[in-house]
Design an enzyme around this catalytic site. Sequence first.
Site, mmCIF file in Angstrom:
data_model
loop_
_atom_site.group_PDB
_atom_site.id
_atom_site.type_symbol
_atom_site.label_atom_id
_atom_site.label_comp_id
_atom_site.label_asym_id
_atom_site.label_seq_id
_atom_site.Cartn_x
_atom_site.Cartn_y
_atom_site.Cartn_z
ATOM 1 N N TYR A 144 -1.585 0.144 10.216
ATOM 2 C CA TYR A 144 -1.854 -0.520 8.933
ATOM 3 C C TYR A 144 -0.627 -0.418 8.024
ATOM 4 O O TYR A 144 -0.136 -1.424 7.503
ATOM 5 C CB TYR A 144 -3.088 0.101 8.264
ATOM 6 C CG TYR A 144 -3.275 -0.360 6.847
ATOM 7 C CD1 TYR A 144 -3.603 -1.686 6.575
ATOM 8 C CD2 TYR A 144 -3.099 0.518 5.773
ATOM 9 C CE1 TYR A 144 -3.748 -2.116 5.264
ATOM 10 C CE2 TYR A 144 -3.248 0.095 4.470
ATOM 11 C CZ TYR A 144 -3.569 -1.229 4.219
ATOM 12 O OH TYR A 144 -3.694 -1.659 2.923
ATOM 13 N N LYS A 158 2.111 -3.400 6.628
ATOM 14 C CA LYS A 158 2.479 -3.655 5.224
ATOM 15 C C LYS A 158 3.989 -3.562 5.057
ATOM 16 O O LYS A 158 4.601 -4.370 4.334
ATOM 17 C CB LYS A 158 1.771 -2.649 4.311
ATOM 18 C CG LYS A 158 0.263 -2.830 4.251
ATOM 19 C CD LYS A 158 -0.079 -4.063 3.452
ATOM 20 C CE LYS A 158 -1.527 -4.451 3.548
ATOM 21 N NZ LYS A 158 -1.857 -5.683 2.827
ATOM 22 N N SER A 203 0.837 -1.206 0.000
ATOM 23 C CA SER A 203 0.000 0.000 0.000
ATOM 24 C C SER A 203 0.863 1.244 0.000
ATOM 25 O O SER A 203 1.975 1.232 0.548
ATOM 26 C CB SER A 203 -0.852 -0.028 1.268
ATOM 27 O OG SER A 203 -1.402 1.238 1.510
#
Length: 320
Positions: free
Chosen positions: A138, A142, A114
């Site tokens: 988040y 990743k 991402s």
Amino acid sequence: MRVLVVGGAGYIGSHATRALRRHGYEVIIYDNLSTGYKFLADGFELITGDIADPAKLAEVMKRADAVMHFAAHAYVGESVENPRKYFQNNVEAALTLLNTALDTGVRKFVFSSSCAVYGVPLTVPIPESNPRQPVNPYGASKLFVENALEAYDRAYGMRFASLRYFNAAGADESGEIGELHEPETHLIPLALAAAAGKGAKLQVFGTDYPTPDGTCVRDYIHVNDLAEAHVLALEQVTKENEPLALNLGTGQGYSVMEVINTVERITGRAVPRSIAPRRAGDPPALVADSKRAQQVLGWRPRRSLQEIVSTAWKWMQRRA
Ligand code: UDP
């Protein structure tokens, strides 16, 4: 070649399974159906299981030649409130998946990363060389997997592509599969729902950003353009080229107001809306420099914002 598509019953994964099939790959979907939907896997072999379950994974991994990994939690706000959930699934269970691939002799791995790995970007458009300094759990989750893949490549010869998505949006042109999040938090489906009179008024999060019209700018990329990039990335991984980390965006940013205007044009309806405060953690502009993906993969995002909105609209109307 047979590809294990982990999270293949989810939004982006279900589009990737169809792109793989169009290119002649065999597909097995592995999904715990926590946020995925059985019907998005229709027509494919579906094994219902969790990536935290090494025994179940090992069984299916024996039949696979490559892995595409889409099975992650993906709400930035939730990751701030419940980081444990994010690190447990997106890091710990992802490592179980990676280790199972390694132990089974599968050495080809395509990973859904991402633009959240960049945090607040140094420059916009963002090239892959920008420092990776995520600003939420988040993005950190990743980045952890990207780092693990780099280390596994050097140490064990795990070939991989980390694909850093910008704003995935739109739906398959057939109207059969599309975005279905519970709860929905993304701009385009919420704007469409507001236009259809099905949702609440759209809240525009912030109109005082340092952007041309004061609203946030994002790089919206059609989910089928993303899906095609995955197939091309798998081809590269198979050729044993350099490890890949690629931005997947169009290079063109649109503001929240521009998206709303497009939704109004395509649907022929007004989007009822109100101005709301900025949403925590939203940088003013995120736009990809995707030249590298274009060069390395020979890929071009082909679908416009209009096509993103019209396919998403078709999908929403089909499900009404
Ligand atoms: N946004 C908004 N109202 C909403 C949802 C999103 O104004 O109800 C804005 C959000 O602040 C961001 C852009 O739309 O600038 C895209 O947000 P989305 O949640 O779709 O994707 P993200 O960029 O967070 O991955």
